[in-house]
Write a protein that holds these residues in place. Sequence first.
Motif, PDB file in Angstrom:
ATOM      1  N   UNK A  75      -1.331   5.150  35.230  1.00  0.00           N
ATOM      2  CA  UNK A  75      -2.618   5.293  34.556  1.00  0.00           C
ATOM      3  C   UNK A  75      -3.698   5.631  35.582  1.00  0.00           C
ATOM      4  N   UNK A  76      -4.501   6.628  35.280  1.00  0.00           N
ATOM      5  CA  UNK A  76      -5.616   7.001  36.150  1.00  0.00           C
ATOM      6  C   UNK A  76      -6.892   6.406  35.581  1.00  0.00           C
ATOM      7  N   UNK A 129      -7.089  15.621  36.271  1.00  0.00           N
ATOM      8  CA  UNK A 129      -6.045  16.440  36.897  1.00  0.00           C
ATOM      9  C   UNK A 129      -6.620  17.731  37.466  1.00  0.00           C
ATOM     10  N   UNK A 130      -7.589  18.311  36.761  1.00  0.00           N
ATOM     11  CA  UNK A 130      -8.229  19.518  37.282  1.00  0.00           C
ATOM     12  C   UNK A 130      -9.073  19.177  38.511  1.00  0.00           C
ATOM     13  N   UNK A 131      -9.719  18.017  38.509  1.00  0.00           N
ATOM     14  CA  UNK A 131     -10.455  17.576  39.681  1.00  0.00           C
ATOM     15  C   UNK A 131      -9.530  17.360  40.867  1.00  0.00           C
ATOM     16  N   UNK A 132      -8.346  16.804  40.603  1.00  0.00           N
ATOM     17  CA  UNK A 132      -7.344  16.621  41.657  1.00  0.00           C
ATOM     18  C   UNK A 132      -6.922  17.969  42.241  1.00  0.00           C
ATOM     19  N   UNK A 133      -6.650  18.934  41.371  1.00  0.00           N
ATOM     20  CA  UNK A 133      -6.226  20.266  41.826  1.00  0.00           C
ATOM     21  C   UNK A 133      -7.339  20.965  42.592  1.00  0.00           C
ATOM     22  N   UNK A 141       0.566  23.964  40.472  1.00  0.00           N
ATOM     23  CA  UNK A 141       1.500  22.878  40.813  1.00  0.00           C
ATOM     24  C   UNK A 141       0.759  21.548  40.920  1.00  0.00           C
ATOM     25  N   UNK A 142      -0.388  21.537  41.595  1.00  0.00           N
ATOM     26  CA  UNK A 142      -1.171  20.307  41.743  1.00  0.00           C
ATOM     27  C   UNK A 142      -1.660  19.815  40.377  1.00  0.00           C
ATOM     28  N   UNK A 143      -2.131  20.740  39.536  1.00  0.00           N
ATOM     29  CA  UNK A 143      -2.694  20.343  38.240  1.00  0.00           C
ATOM     30  C   UNK A 143      -1.621  19.725  37.332  1.00  0.00           C
ATOM     31  N   UNK A 169      -1.019  15.831  36.100  1.00  0.00           N
ATOM     32  CA  UNK A 169      -1.118  15.580  34.655  1.00  0.00           C
ATOM     33  C   UNK A 169       0.157  14.948  34.118  1.00  0.00           C
ATOM     34  N   UNK A 170       1.306  15.418  34.572  1.00  0.00           N
ATOM     35  CA  UNK A 170       2.576  14.842  34.125  1.00  0.00           C
ATOM     36  C   UNK A 170       2.719  13.406  34.621  1.00  0.00           C
TER      37      UNK A 170
END
Length: 606
Positions: A80-81, A175-179, A551-553, A557-558
């Motif tokens: 969980x994020x 997830x987009x912020x992570x990417x 790949x990062x996104x 997310x997964x």
Amino acid sequence: MASSPGDIELGPTNTYKSKDDSFTYGSSHSMREPEYEQHPPLRFERLVDSFRRDPNSTFLLADHDHDSAIARRQHNGSHYYDLHLATLENAHIGLSRSLKGRHLQMIAIGGSIGTGLFVVSGKALNAGGPASLLIAFGIIGAMLYSTCQALGELAVIFPIAGSFSSWATRFLDPSWGFAMGWNYALQWLSVLPLEIIAASLTIGYWNDKLTKAIFVTIFLTTIVLINMFGVKGYGEAEFLFSIIKVIAVIGFILLGIVLNCGGTPDRGYIGGEYWRDPGAFNNGFKGLCSVFVTAAFAFTGTELVGLAAAETANPRKSLPTAIKQVFWRITLFYIVALTLVGLLVPHDDPRLLGGDSKADAKASPFVIAIEEAGIQILPSVMNSVILIAVLSVGNSAVFGSSRTLAALANLHQAPKILGYVDRKGRPLVAIVIAGAIGLLAYLADANSQGSVFDWLLALSGLSSIFTWGSICLCHIRFRRAWALAGRRVEELPFQSQVGVWGSYLGLALNVIVIVAQFWVAAFPIGWKSMSSAEIAQNLFLKWMSAPIIIIFYFGHKIYYRTRYVPLRDMDLDTGRRDWNLPILVTQEREERKTWPKWKRWYKFIC
């Protein structure tokens, strides 16, 4: 000697301070330990102490494991994020806030002028011709102006660490912020060795027999040491570097006008001759599209103003002025300078492709234009400026990558150790990591250094386009959430001069550039005479950022099963500075009434 009420007299000469509450009702001197005078720590002790973790940078970290355990139980034990906790921690990262307005202004005007403008523009001139060069840089410039206005609005109200990745995490999707965060960090991590290699190649203009490892050592050590002086050291260095670059570009513009109108020693007036022969365009529409990534690479770093907002003493006062300077940087330093380059150097000049790599200053159209004029000393002066510009961008690379890595750590999107901020406000571990990756620059002496340079350039090529598009989308989503919360645009401490429609335009142009770049990468100029392996390599080199982001996104997310942040759930308050906006606006309006018309116009554009 008279003693104060807070002192205890132990003899005619010794007076020790006691704690103030020792004299309160019910206290006893015999139960209190006196406060003894402490000598200030020695210089070496202060130096060692400065590297210890800043206690203000560990906000909520003690409760993190407990809160995460509760969150996992509430989500059936799955990963969980916690977006709320990550936002809180990132708003209290503990970075130093010592940048001043003059630092930001010079960072905005000349902070990232480097090999993109001075050297790589020569290859772009060869590929597309002078007209394509101006059109591509004009389009990217318009896109970037809109982007920087959105950046300014968000950075003034949310001057938080990591800015772009932080906004994408809370306004779009974690997830987009992570990417985006890792995309931006990898971009600058690859730019550092790239720029150091470029600097060592620039030295070869004077003496190409010396081993490049000598200069790699000198340049890398200098860059890391500058950043070890903290954000103040970075700001002062960029202030000095930018002044030199600005003076050099203005000097070239004046010289270029003289050379174009008065001619070189062996000929007269040049005018627009090279636009007629060999022509204004080369390789048609594909030649124009091939210039886009070069233009984006040349503009890379303009967004650092937003990243620096988290370490600025007064971003509301300093940042709007710096953001407005971007217009002059685009117009004066890129459009005007490249117009003169196109007038003075024909696009079929073989020297434009004569460098050992894309960073070799021998292929700089600025140097070629001066050499063509037969001026003996100025080519060396221009190469010296290119060397300073390269070091400046390397300095920015350490700053950009270290701050982004520290922000990712506080957003729980990178190992926690990267978020180590010492008592001087330096993200120490992140700076060390950036310096370690800079050791790749020692490959400058390898026979395959050209290939190394190409792969490093590939990592940073399209990264900026995705970052700028993400900033525009964050601004659009922020404005919609702001309106949904019942708040007025007038309540914002700084408003984009082009509004939310400027962000729509910036986003659209970013998408167009990405599509155009894919077409050029898949079907490059002269692709019919290339082998399948060469086409595949060209595609991967020019499109490498896209699969990394994908790949990062999807990996994030997964793993965390994050979702798109709904407008009603957006956090519009954490990390905001309290500006007492109504009072400030009233004071500014009263002050503005006393300004003459010329000053009102000047303040609007500057």
